[in-house]
Design an enzyme around this catalytic site. Structure first.
Site, PDB file in Angstrom:
ATOM      1  N   PRO A 148      -3.854  -9.364   2.947  1.00 50.79           N
ATOM      2  CA  PRO A 148      -4.929  -9.310   2.253  1.00 50.79           C
ATOM      3  C   PRO A 148      -4.178  -8.751   1.106  1.00 50.79           C
ATOM      4  O   PRO A 148      -2.888  -7.674   1.947  1.00 50.79           O
ATOM      5  CB  PRO A 148      -5.753  -8.187   2.185  1.00 50.79           C
ATOM      6  CG  PRO A 148      -5.887  -8.263   4.150  1.00 50.79           C
ATOM      7  CD  PRO A 148      -4.703  -9.082   4.038  1.00 50.79           C
ATOM      8  N   TYR A 164      -7.271   4.718   5.019  1.00 56.88           N
ATOM      9  CA  TYR A 164      -8.178   4.525   4.389  1.00 56.88           C
ATOM     10  C   TYR A 164      -9.578   4.475   5.401  1.00 56.88           C
ATOM     11  O   TYR A 164      -9.112   4.844   6.191  1.00 56.88           O
ATOM     12  CB  TYR A 164      -8.295   3.085   3.625  1.00 56.88           C
ATOM     13  CG  TYR A 164      -7.305   2.856   3.233  1.00 56.88           C
ATOM     14  CD1 TYR A 164      -7.154   3.624   2.058  1.00 56.88           C
ATOM     15  CD2 TYR A 164      -6.113   1.378   2.929  1.00 56.88           C
ATOM     16  CE1 TYR A 164      -5.602   2.685   1.235  1.00 56.88           C
ATOM     17  CE2 TYR A 164      -4.973   1.464   2.484  1.00 56.88           C
ATOM     18  CZ  TYR A 164      -5.560   1.608   1.438  1.00 56.88           C
ATOM     19  OH  TYR A 164      -4.337   1.572   0.088  1.00 56.88           O
ATOM     20  N   HIS A 169     -11.574  -2.949   7.420  1.00 61.25           N
ATOM     21  CA  HIS A 169     -10.296  -2.805   6.505  1.00 61.25           C
ATOM     22  C   HIS A 169     -10.315  -1.335   7.396  1.00 61.25           C
ATOM     23  O   HIS A 169     -11.048  -0.007   6.697  1.00 61.25           O
ATOM     24  CB  HIS A 169      -9.888  -2.160   5.126  1.00 61.25           C
ATOM     25  CG  HIS A 169      -8.782  -2.112   4.795  1.00 61.25           C
ATOM     26  ND1 HIS A 169      -7.603  -1.546   5.803  1.00 61.25           N
ATOM     27  CD2 HIS A 169      -7.980  -1.982   3.732  1.00 61.25           C
ATOM     28  CE1 HIS A 169      -5.875  -1.714   5.245  1.00 61.25           C
ATOM     29  NE2 HIS A 169      -6.523  -1.741   3.914  1.00 61.25           N
ATOM     30  N   HIS A 178      -4.122   0.987   7.300  1.00 58.77           N
ATOM     31  CA  HIS A 178      -3.601   2.379   6.507  1.00 58.77           C
ATOM     32  C   HIS A 178      -3.744   3.407   5.514  1.00 58.77           C
ATOM     33  O   HIS A 178      -3.758   3.478   4.372  1.00 58.77           O
ATOM     34  CB  HIS A 178      -3.609   1.008   5.250  1.00 58.77           C
ATOM     35  CG  HIS A 178      -2.729  -0.420   5.735  1.00 58.77           C
ATOM     36  ND1 HIS A 178      -3.128  -1.468   4.734  1.00 58.77           N
ATOM     37  CD2 HIS A 178      -1.961  -0.106   6.753  1.00 58.77           C
ATOM     38  CE1 HIS A 178      -2.765  -2.208   6.105  1.00 58.77           C
ATOM     39  NE2 HIS A 178      -1.931  -1.873   6.581  1.00 58.77           N
ATOM     40  N   CYS A 232      -3.810  -6.493  -3.061  1.00 61.59           N
ATOM     41  CA  CYS A 232      -4.626  -5.071  -3.753  1.00 61.59           C
ATOM     42  C   CYS A 232      -4.221  -6.440  -5.508  1.00 61.59           C
ATOM     43  O   CYS A 232      -2.226  -6.217  -5.411  1.00 61.59           O
ATOM     44  CB  CYS A 232      -3.950  -4.263  -3.925  1.00 61.59           C
ATOM     45  SG  CYS A 232      -5.162  -2.950  -2.629  1.00 61.59           S
ATOM     46  N   ARG A 265      -9.199  -4.733  10.827  1.00 59.33           N
ATOM     47  CA  ARG A 265      -7.950  -4.587  10.554  1.00 59.33           C
ATOM     48  C   ARG A 265      -7.889  -3.106  11.074  1.00 59.33           C
ATOM     49  O   ARG A 265      -8.446  -2.372  10.561  1.00 59.33           O
ATOM     50  CB  ARG A 265      -7.032  -4.918   9.166  1.00 59.33           C
ATOM     51  CG  ARG A 265      -5.865  -4.728   8.779  1.00 59.33           C
ATOM     52  CD  ARG A 265      -4.961  -5.452   7.481  1.00 59.33           C
ATOM     53  NE  ARG A 265      -3.858  -6.000   7.883  1.00 59.33           N
ATOM     54  CZ  ARG A 265      -3.301  -6.142   6.692  1.00 59.33           C
ATOM     55  NH1 ARG A 265      -2.907  -5.942   5.563  1.00 59.33           N
ATOM     56  NH2 ARG A 265      -1.778  -7.278   6.962  1.00 59.33           N
TER      57      ARG A 265
HETATM   58  C1  LIG Z   1       0.841  -6.501  -3.641  1.00 58.53           C
HETATM   59  C2  LIG Z   1       0.288  -5.960  -2.109  1.00 58.53           C
HETATM   60  C3  LIG Z   1      -0.286  -5.253  -2.387  1.00 58.53           C
HETATM   61  C4  LIG Z   1      -1.762  -4.637  -0.481  1.00 58.53           C
HETATM   62  N1  LIG Z   1      -2.818  -4.812  -0.743  1.00 58.53           N
HETATM   63  C5  LIG Z   1      -3.485  -4.463  -0.013  1.00 58.53           C
HETATM   64  C6  LIG Z   1      -4.923  -4.773   0.242  1.00 58.53           C
HETATM   65  O1  LIG Z   1      -5.711  -4.821  -0.370  1.00 58.53           O
HETATM   66  N2  LIG Z   1      -5.531  -4.233   1.862  1.00 58.53           N
HETATM   67  C7  LIG Z   1      -4.194  -4.223   3.686  1.00 58.53           C
HETATM   68  O2  LIG Z   1      -4.588  -3.787   4.141  1.00 58.53           O
HETATM   69  N3  LIG Z   1      -3.180  -4.665   2.810  1.00 58.53           N
HETATM   70  C8  LIG Z   1      -2.291  -4.953   1.421  1.00 58.53           C
HETATM   71  N4  LIG Z   1      -0.797  -4.766   1.533  1.00 58.53           N
HETATM   72  C9  LIG Z   1      -0.217  -4.733   2.824  1.00 58.53           C
HETATM   73  C10 LIG Z   1      -0.494  -6.287   3.043  1.00 58.53           C
HETATM   74  O3  LIG Z   1      -1.341  -6.516   3.568  1.00 58.53           O
HETATM   75  C11 LIG Z   1       0.149  -6.509   4.823  1.00 58.53           C
HETATM   76  O4  LIG Z   1       0.002  -6.558   5.350  1.00 58.53           O
HETATM   77  C12 LIG Z   1       1.976  -5.855   4.429  1.00 58.53           C
HETATM   78  O5  LIG Z   1       2.974  -6.075   3.235  1.00 58.53           O
HETATM   79  C13 LIG Z   1       3.349  -6.368   5.400  1.00 58.53           C
HETATM   80  O6  LIG Z   1       2.947  -8.022   5.247  1.00 58.53           O
HETATM   81  P1  LIG Z   1       4.476  -8.791   4.191  1.00 58.53           P
HETATM   82  O7  LIG Z   1       5.393  -8.519   5.282  1.00 58.53           O
HETATM   83  O8  LIG Z   1       3.820  -9.678   5.217  1.00 58.53           O
HETATM   84  O9  LIG Z   1       4.231  -8.622   3.397  1.00 58.53           O
HETATM   85  C14 LIG Z   1      -0.198  -5.486   0.310  1.00 58.53           C
HETATM   86  C15 LIG Z   1       1.160  -5.228  -0.062  1.00 58.53           C
HETATM   87  C16 LIG Z   1       1.485  -5.931  -1.103  1.00 58.53           C
HETATM   88  C17 LIG Z   1       2.626  -5.905  -0.997  1.00 58.53           C
END
Ligand SMILES: Cc1cc2nc3c(=O)[nH]c(=O)nc-3n(C[C@H](O)[C@H](O)[C@H](O)COP(=O)(O)O)c2cc1C
Length: 371
Positions: free
Chosen positions: A28, A193, A188, A191, A30, A241
């Site tokens: 996920p 929340y 969720h 993080h 945002c 999560r």
């Molecule tokens: C642009 C962006 C938006 C994110 N939004 C969410 C979100 O809406 N919900 C969530 O659980 N994690 C969110 N994350 C965290 C990612 O899901 C992920 O756990 C984190 O980036 C680590 O993984 P990666 O190293 O593959 O980026 C977001 C990360 C990024 C980069």
């Protein structure tokens, strides 16, 4: 044969299961793109998620999608608190299905971390960070207690009536997600929340049956999972999560996560995605696959129960992802930033791992790209 590109069947309470074409999930993310501020997804979400479905992911998750207006991280988040929003998600889900991927929605409530500036260049350039004050269009946030969250406006403690209403709102959102055609709902719980705020001693200062010891702090999460599992069809898998670690003494620790994962499995959760952090300034380890050990611990605890555990966090290379599975540390991987760089991450990974053209999840329109 690549383990990452084997199909997987996610178990369901009715025994039917949902089979996904491979073990990659789009995590996920945002997008802060609902400029109308009504929570309704639009063309951006279709193109963003659709491209990654065409790019070969097995399971494509939406961004954190709020169950109530005041649960949005920013006012440009998507929502599913009304039927109009659900109707707008439906064609996006259809497109994802048309590409051969399963569609998941992350249901969210940001609690005391709601009403913040969107993480976009415009806000960053103006120096706008953290909470948007009520006077500037933000709103009073709510949480388990008025405990200060790192550098954010203090939340107001939820009444017990509000807790009960919010549990019902999670279930209503799951019903709408079903109506929109989603295959998987992910709660969720990570993080920092709302759910994580209840779970962690760092954010939960309540003195009633929702605060204090482990049993009380986990009550809200258990109620949400039970209500959602009840509202969500028995032929569809439920995902959760969690932040596996607060990374600080006195916070929510891996042992709590393992204990809670067992309870959540008992409540009908199938898919567990292990992230970390989100409360306070505490920084854990970083580097390639830094959260994989959290997934491995939960996978070990839930062995033989039909759970499906995914690892996330700085998994960027096909061989790296394959090794996480081959070594038995997780059943699947979630990819976030690497999929922002490359929407076709999964199809490219399949090729790198020797999956032949007939079994590569690449959209057929693009087959001539690299053969
Ligand atoms: C642009 C962006 C938006 C994110 N939004 C969410 C979100 O809406 N919900 C969530 O659980 N994690 C969110 N994350 C965290 C990612 O899901 C992920 O756990 C984190 O980036 C680590 O993984 P990666 O190293 O593959 O980026 C977001 C990360 C990024 C980069």
């Amino acid at each position: 044969m690549s383990r990452l590109f084997e199909t997987a069947t996610l178990t369901t309470p009715d025994g039917s299961g949902l089979t996904v074409r491979n073990r990659t999930a789009l995590a996920p993310m945002c997008q802060y793109s609902v400029t109308a501020k009504d929570g309704v997804p639009h063309d951006w979400h279709l193109v963003h998620l659709g491209a990654r479905a065409a790019g070969g992911f097995g399971l494509v998750f939406t961004e954190a999608t709020s169950i109530v207006p005041e649960g949005r991280i920013s006012d440009q988040d998507t929502g599913i608190w009304n039927d109009g929003q659900a109707a707008a998600w439906a064609p996006i889900v259809d497109f994802i299905h048309g590409q051969g991927a399963a569609a998941g929605i992350q249901l969210a409530h940001a609690g005391g971390k709601a009403s913040t500036h969107p993480w976009l260049p415009e806000a960053a350039a103006s120096g706008a960070r953290g909470s948007i004050p009520v006077a500037e269009g933000g709103w009073q946030t709510v949480g388990p207690s008025a405990t200060d969250l790192h550098k954010l406006a203090s939340p107001r403690e939820m009444t017990r009536g509000e807790i009960a209403e919010s549990v019902a709102a999670w279930a209503d959102a799951a019903r709408r997600a079903d109506a929109a055609g989603f295959d998987v709902v992910q709660i969720h719980g990570a993080h920092g929340y709302l759910i994580h705020q209840f779970l962690s001693p760092l954010a939960n200062g309540r003195t009633d049956e929702y605060g204090g010891g482990y049993e009380n702090r986990t009550r809200y999460a258990r109620e949400v999972l039970a209500a959602v599992r009840d509202a969500w069809p028995a032929h569809k898998p439920l995902a959760l999560r969690l932040s596996g670690e607060d990374w600080v003494e006195g916070g929510w620790r891996l042992a709590d996560t393992v204990r809670f994962a067992r309870e959540a499995r008992g409540l009908g959760v199938t898919v567990f995605d292990l992230s970390s952090g989100g409360l306070g300034p505490f920084r854990g380890p970083s580097g390639p696959g830094y959260q994989v050990p959290l997934a491995a611990a939960v996978k070990e605890a839930l062995a033989g129960t039909g759970a499906f555990v995914t690892a996330v966090g700085m998994i960027t290379e096909p061989q790296q992802a394959e090794q996480v599975l081959v070594t038995g540390q997780a059943d699947g991987v979630s990819i976030a930033r690497a999929a922002l760089v490359e929407p076709h991450w999964a199809a490219i990974a399949a090729k790198a791992l020797g999956v032949d053209r007939d079994h590569n999840p690449r959209a057929p329109q693009y087959w001539r790209a690299d053969w």
